[in-house]
Motif scaffolding. Structure first.
Motif, PDB file in Angstrom:
ATOM      1  N   CYS A   1      38.822  14.580  -9.415  1.00  0.00           N
ATOM      2  CA  CYS A   1      39.245  13.576  -8.419  1.00  0.00           C
ATOM      3  C   CYS A   1      38.046  12.824  -7.858  1.00  0.00           C
ATOM      4  N   VAL A   2      36.937  13.511  -7.649  1.00  0.00           N
ATOM      5  CA  VAL A   2      35.728  12.862  -7.149  1.00  0.00           C
ATOM      6  C   VAL A   2      35.228  11.836  -8.158  1.00  0.00           C
ATOM      7  N   VAL A   3      35.194  12.209  -9.417  1.00  0.00           N
ATOM      8  CA  VAL A   3      34.742  11.280 -10.455  1.00  0.00           C
ATOM      9  C   VAL A   3      35.691  10.088 -10.545  1.00  0.00           C
ATOM     10  N   PHE A   4      36.986  10.334 -10.397  1.00  0.00           N
ATOM     11  CA  PHE A   4      37.961   9.242 -10.427  1.00  0.00           C
ATOM     12  C   PHE A   4      37.785   8.309  -9.225  1.00  0.00           C
ATOM     13  N   LEU A   5      37.583   8.880  -8.040  1.00  0.00           N
ATOM     14  CA  LEU A   5      37.417   8.054  -6.841  1.00  0.00           C
ATOM     15  C   LEU A   5      36.136   7.228  -6.887  1.00  0.00           C
ATOM     16  N   LEU A   6      35.066   7.825  -7.383  1.00  0.00           N
ATOM     17  CA  LEU A   6      33.803   7.106  -7.454  1.00  0.00           C
ATOM     18  C   LEU A   6      33.721   6.215  -8.687  1.00  0.00           C
ATOM     19  N   ARG A   7      34.648   6.373  -9.599  1.00  0.00           N
ATOM     20  CA  ARG A   7      34.654   5.659 -10.881  1.00  0.00           C
ATOM     21  C   ARG A   7      33.357   5.897 -11.638  1.00  0.00           C
ATOM     22  N   GLY A   8      32.967   7.138 -11.692  1.00  0.00           N
ATOM     23  CA  GLY A   8      31.744   7.530 -12.377  1.00  0.00           C
ATOM     24  C   GLY A   8      30.858   8.332 -11.450  1.00  0.00           C
ATOM     25  N   CYS A   9      29.583   8.124 -11.592  1.00  0.00           N
ATOM     26  CA  CYS A   9      28.620   8.874 -10.778  1.00  0.00           C
ATOM     27  C   CYS A   9      28.426   8.188  -9.429  1.00  0.00           C
ATOM     28  N   PRO A  10      27.820   8.886  -8.469  1.00  0.00           N
ATOM     29  CA  PRO A  10      27.565   8.267  -7.163  1.00  0.00           C
ATOM     30  C   PRO A  10      26.666   7.024  -7.247  1.00  0.00           C
ATOM     31  N   ALA A  11      25.739   7.009  -8.183  1.00  0.00           N
ATOM     32  CA  ALA A  11      24.877   5.829  -8.337  1.00  0.00           C
ATOM     33  C   ALA A  11      25.689   4.617  -8.794  1.00  0.00           C
ATOM     34  N   CYS A  12      26.690   4.840  -9.645  1.00  0.00           N
ATOM     35  CA  CYS A  12      27.558   3.745 -10.079  1.00  0.00           C
ATOM     36  C   CYS A  12      28.387   3.226  -8.917  1.00  0.00           C
ATOM     37  N   TRP A  13      28.865   4.124  -8.083  1.00  0.00           N
ATOM     38  CA  TRP A  13      29.626   3.716  -6.902  1.00  0.00           C
ATOM     39  C   TRP A  13      28.750   2.898  -5.958  1.00  0.00           C
ATOM     40  N   PHE A  14      27.526   3.351  -5.746  1.00  0.00           N
ATOM     41  CA  PHE A  14      26.617   2.653  -4.838  1.00  0.00           C
ATOM     42  C   PHE A  14      26.232   1.283  -5.392  1.00  0.00           C
ATOM     43  N   SER A  15      25.987   1.189  -6.687  1.00  0.00           N
ATOM     44  CA  SER A  15      25.660  -0.123  -7.260  1.00  0.00           C
ATOM     45  C   SER A  15      26.855  -1.062  -7.165  1.00  0.00           C
ATOM     46  N   GLY A  16      28.054  -0.556  -7.306  1.00  0.00           N
ATOM     47  CA  GLY A  16      29.245  -1.377  -7.119  1.00  0.00           C
ATOM     48  C   GLY A  16      29.377  -1.866  -5.697  1.00  0.00           C
ATOM     49  N   LEU A  17      29.023  -1.019  -4.734  1.00  0.00           N
ATOM     50  CA  LEU A  17      29.061  -1.409  -3.330  1.00  0.00           C
ATOM     51  C   LEU A  17      28.063  -2.529  -3.059  1.00  0.00           C
ATOM     52  N   ILE A  18      26.866  -2.405  -3.576  1.00  0.00           N
ATOM     53  CA  ILE A  18      25.850  -3.444  -3.390  1.00  0.00           C
ATOM     54  C   ILE A  18      26.307  -4.748  -4.037  1.00  0.00           C
ATOM     55  N   TYR A  19      26.895  -4.650  -5.214  1.00  0.00           N
ATOM     56  CA  TYR A  19      27.389  -5.840  -5.912  1.00  0.00           C
ATOM     57  C   TYR A  19      28.473  -6.540  -5.097  1.00  0.00           C
ATOM     58  N   LYS A  20      29.372  -5.774  -4.516  1.00  0.00           N
ATOM     59  CA  LYS A  20      30.432  -6.363  -3.694  1.00  0.00           C
ATOM     60  C   LYS A  20      29.885  -6.992  -2.421  1.00  0.00           C
ATOM     61  N   LEU A  21      28.914  -6.353  -1.803  1.00  0.00           N
ATOM     62  CA  LEU A  21      28.319  -6.913  -0.600  1.00  0.00           C
ATOM     63  C   LEU A  21      27.600  -8.228  -0.906  1.00  0.00           C
ATOM     64  N   LYS A  22      26.917  -8.299  -2.056  1.00  0.00           N
ATOM     65  CA  LYS A  22      26.259  -9.541  -2.438  1.00  0.00           C
ATOM     66  C   LYS A  22      27.275 -10.652  -2.722  1.00  0.00           C
ATOM     67  N   ASN A  23      28.382 -10.306  -3.355  1.00  0.00           N
ATOM     68  CA  ASN A  23      29.395 -11.315  -3.658  1.00  0.00           C
ATOM     69  C   ASN A  23      30.119 -11.800  -2.410  1.00  0.00           C
ATOM     70  N   ASN A  24      30.258 -10.953  -1.398  1.00  0.00           N
ATOM     71  CA  ASN A  24      30.915 -11.374  -0.160  1.00  0.00           C
ATOM     72  C   ASN A  24      30.026 -12.314   0.633  1.00  0.00           C
ATOM     73  N   LYS A  25      28.711 -12.141   0.531  1.00  0.00           N
ATOM     74  CA  LYS A  25      27.795 -13.029   1.253  1.00  0.00           C
ATOM     75  C   LYS A  25      27.704 -14.400   0.601  1.00  0.00           C
ATOM     76  N   ALA A  26      27.900 -14.450  -0.708  1.00  0.00           N
ATOM     77  CA  ALA A  26      27.764 -15.731  -1.426  1.00  0.00           C
ATOM     78  C   ALA A  26      28.957 -16.645  -1.212  1.00  0.00           C
TER      79      ALA A  26
END
Length: 65
Positions: free
Chosen positions: A40-65
């Motif tokens: 369930c953790v892997v499913f929620l994070l959609r991979g590893c924690p680093a992948c989740w964090f990079s996705g978060l950064i990507y979304k934050l950058k896209n919201n600012k643009a």
């Protein structure tokens, strides 16, 4: 892939995964339950924690643009 959800949903998924990881360390579960929680953790994070964090950064950058 990363832009389907909002930032708040992304953070909610991360908090839920963190709660499952903490439950694994704090409570004694049988092996099957631990493996199910880990899946369930892997499913929620959609991979590893680093992948989740990079996705978060990507979304934050896209919201600012």
């Amino acid at each position: 892939m990363y832009c389907r959800n909002s930032v708040s949903l992304h953070l909610i998924r991360g908090v839920c995964a963190l709660m499952l990881v903490l439950a694994l360390f704090l409570f004694h579960f049988p092996l099957f339950a631990k493996l199910a929680c880990l899946a369930c953790v892997v499913f929620l994070l959609r991979g590893c924690p680093a992948c989740w964090f990079s996705g978060l950064i990507y979304k934050l950058k896209n919201n600012k643009a």
